[in-house]
Design a protein around this motif. Structure first.
Motif, mmCIF file in Angstrom:
data_model
loop_
_atom_site.group_PDB
_atom_site.id
_atom_site.type_symbol
_atom_site.label_atom_id
_atom_site.label_comp_id
_atom_site.label_asym_id
_atom_site.label_seq_id
_atom_site.Cartn_x
_atom_site.Cartn_y
_atom_site.Cartn_z
ATOM 1 N N CYS A 123 47.649 -92.089 -44.256
ATOM 2 C CA CYS A 123 48.688 -91.700 -43.473
ATOM 3 C C CYS A 123 48.302 -90.581 -42.851
ATOM 4 C CB CYS A 123 50.081 -91.459 -44.337
ATOM 5 S SG CYS A 123 50.787 -92.927 -45.049
ATOM 6 N N THR A 124 47.750 -89.694 -43.481
ATOM 7 C CA THR A 124 47.113 -88.285 -42.518
ATOM 8 C C THR A 124 45.966 -88.667 -41.558
ATOM 9 O OG1 THR A 124 47.654 -87.047 -44.796
ATOM 10 C CG2 THR A 124 46.168 -86.036 -43.028
ATOM 11 N N SER A 125 45.135 -89.824 -42.071
ATOM 12 C CA SER A 125 44.160 -89.896 -41.131
ATOM 13 C C SER A 125 44.632 -90.809 -40.049
ATOM 14 C CB SER A 125 43.440 -91.161 -41.914
ATOM 15 O OG SER A 125 42.414 -91.601 -41.341
ATOM 16 N N ILE A 126 45.641 -91.454 -40.166
ATOM 17 C CA ILE A 126 46.181 -92.295 -39.036
ATOM 18 C C ILE A 126 46.908 -91.212 -38.119
ATOM 19 C CG2 ILE A 126 48.274 -93.657 -38.434
ATOM 20 C CD1 ILE A 126 47.776 -95.197 -41.010
ATOM 21 N N GLY A 127 47.728 -90.220 -38.464
ATOM 22 C CA GLY A 127 48.229 -89.039 -37.627
ATOM 23 C C GLY A 127 46.889 -88.304 -36.905
ATOM 24 N N LEU B 171 34.132 -80.494 -21.532
ATOM 25 C CA LEU B 171 33.529 -80.136 -23.019
ATOM 26 C C LEU B 171 34.634 -79.768 -23.979
ATOM 27 C CD1 LEU B 171 31.240 -78.829 -24.634
ATOM 28 C CD2 LEU B 171 31.705 -76.718 -23.407
ATOM 29 N N ALA B 172 35.859 -79.298 -23.347
ATOM 30 C CA ALA B 172 36.760 -78.761 -24.737
ATOM 31 C C ALA B 172 37.327 -80.218 -25.122
ATOM 32 C CB ALA B 172 37.865 -77.883 -23.725
ATOM 33 N N ARG B 173 37.926 -80.992 -24.006
ATOM 34 C CA ARG B 173 38.652 -82.204 -24.517
ATOM 35 C C ARG B 173 37.733 -83.147 -25.483
ATOM 36 N NH1 ARG B 173 43.860 -81.061 -23.778
ATOM 37 N NH2 ARG B 173 44.477 -80.963 -21.539
ATOM 38 N N GLY B 174 36.340 -83.341 -25.093
ATOM 39 C CA GLY B 174 35.588 -84.094 -25.859
ATOM 40 C C GLY B 174 35.537 -83.334 -27.379
ATOM 41 N N ALA B 175 35.123 -82.129 -27.462
ATOM 42 C CA ALA B 175 35.062 -81.260 -28.604
ATOM 43 C C ALA B 175 36.656 -81.461 -29.419
ATOM 44 C CB ALA B 175 35.097 -79.847 -28.314
ATOM 45 N N GLN B 176 37.812 -81.400 -28.755
ATOM 46 C CA GLN B 176 38.827 -81.387 -29.423
ATOM 47 C C GLN B 176 39.060 -83.031 -30.228
ATOM 48 O OE1 GLN B 176 41.434 -80.802 -26.216
ATOM 49 N NE2 GLN B 176 42.209 -78.708 -27.133
ATOM 50 N N ALA B 177 38.673 -83.911 -29.415
ATOM 51 C CA ALA B 177 38.744 -85.403 -29.876
ATOM 52 C C ALA B 177 37.714 -85.507 -31.152
ATOM 53 C CB ALA B 177 38.422 -86.370 -28.597
ATOM 54 N N GLY B 178 36.605 -85.051 -30.725
ATOM 55 C CA GLY B 178 35.431 -85.544 -31.827
ATOM 56 C C GLY B 178 35.776 -84.725 -33.232
ATOM 57 N N ALA B 179 36.504 -83.456 -33.168
ATOM 58 C CA ALA B 179 36.749 -82.612 -34.325
ATOM 59 C C ALA B 179 38.096 -83.427 -35.063
ATOM 60 C CB ALA B 179 37.185 -81.394 -34.070
ATOM 61 N N GLY C 287 43.720 -87.378 -31.960
ATOM 62 C CA GLY C 287 42.413 -87.628 -31.378
ATOM 63 C C GLY C 287 42.235 -88.439 -30.064
ATOM 64 N N ILE C 288 42.840 -89.531 -30.269
ATOM 65 C CA ILE C 288 43.174 -90.445 -29.151
ATOM 66 C C ILE C 288 43.905 -89.812 -27.987
ATOM 67 C CG2 ILE C 288 44.085 -92.765 -28.471
ATOM 68 C CD1 ILE C 288 43.165 -93.616 -31.162
ATOM 69 N N TYR C 289 45.097 -89.089 -28.301
ATOM 70 C CA TYR C 289 45.451 -88.300 -27.292
ATOM 71 C C TYR C 289 44.648 -87.416 -26.466
ATOM 72 C CZ TYR C 289 48.644 -84.998 -25.134
ATOM 73 O OH TYR C 289 49.122 -83.965 -24.419
ATOM 74 N N PHE C 290 44.029 -86.527 -27.267
ATOM 75 C CA PHE C 290 43.094 -85.600 -26.501
ATOM 76 C C PHE C 290 42.027 -86.373 -25.779
ATOM 77 C CE2 PHE C 290 44.800 -82.600 -29.545
ATOM 78 C CZ PHE C 290 45.465 -81.681 -28.636
ATOM 79 N N GLN C 291 41.503 -87.486 -26.366
ATOM 80 C CA GLN C 291 40.362 -87.950 -25.491
ATOM 81 C C GLN C 291 40.826 -88.699 -24.489
ATOM 82 O OE1 GLN C 291 38.400 -91.027 -27.711
ATOM 83 N NE2 GLN C 291 36.327 -90.798 -26.669
ATOM 84 N N THR C 292 42.107 -89.292 -24.339
ATOM 85 C CA THR C 292 42.701 -89.860 -23.025
ATOM 86 C C THR C 292 42.932 -88.833 -22.155
ATOM 87 O OG1 THR C 292 43.628 -91.705 -24.627
ATOM 88 C CG2 THR C 292 44.558 -91.470 -22.457
#
Length: 101
Positions: free
Chosen positions: A59-63, A26-34, A68-73
């Motif tokens: 540039c901000t969007s890429i970061g 739940l927490a990792r999914g919520a982090q990635a989605g946010a 988000g990809i890090y937390f989802q992985t």
């Protein structure tokens, strides 16, 4: 924007205390989605502010997307893929509604 980043960071610290698997998903999914929703908001806000804003927004969007990809992985490594993706989706929708996109 800063409130969402602070919430994501606090969740990251709390998860490291060995939560049960369902709460971690739940927490990792919520982090990635946010973070994915904030990425969308950053690029959209940048495009509304002209050429210089577009570059800064992208540039901000890429970061933010990278975070988000890090937390989802991390979540996919620790839990079930369907649960992580479901939580990421509802979190992205909820964050987008709050941000106003």
């Amino acid at each position: 924007l800063l409130l969402v980043f602070a919430t994501v960071y606090v969740l990251h610290l709390r998860i490291s205390l060995k939560w049960p698997p369902g709460r971690v998903e739940l927490a990792r999914g919520a982090q990635a989605g946010a973070l994915f929703a904030l990425s969308n908001a950053c690029s959209r806000a940048g495009m509304l502010h002209g050429a210089l804003g577009t570059v800064a927004g992208i540039c901000t969007s890429i970061g933010v997307t990278g975070a988000g990809i890090y937390f989802q992985t991390r979540g996919l490594a620790e839990g079930r893929a369907v649960a992580i993706c479901t939580h990421a989706t509802w979190s992205a929708i909820a964050t987008s509604n709050v941000v106003g996109i």
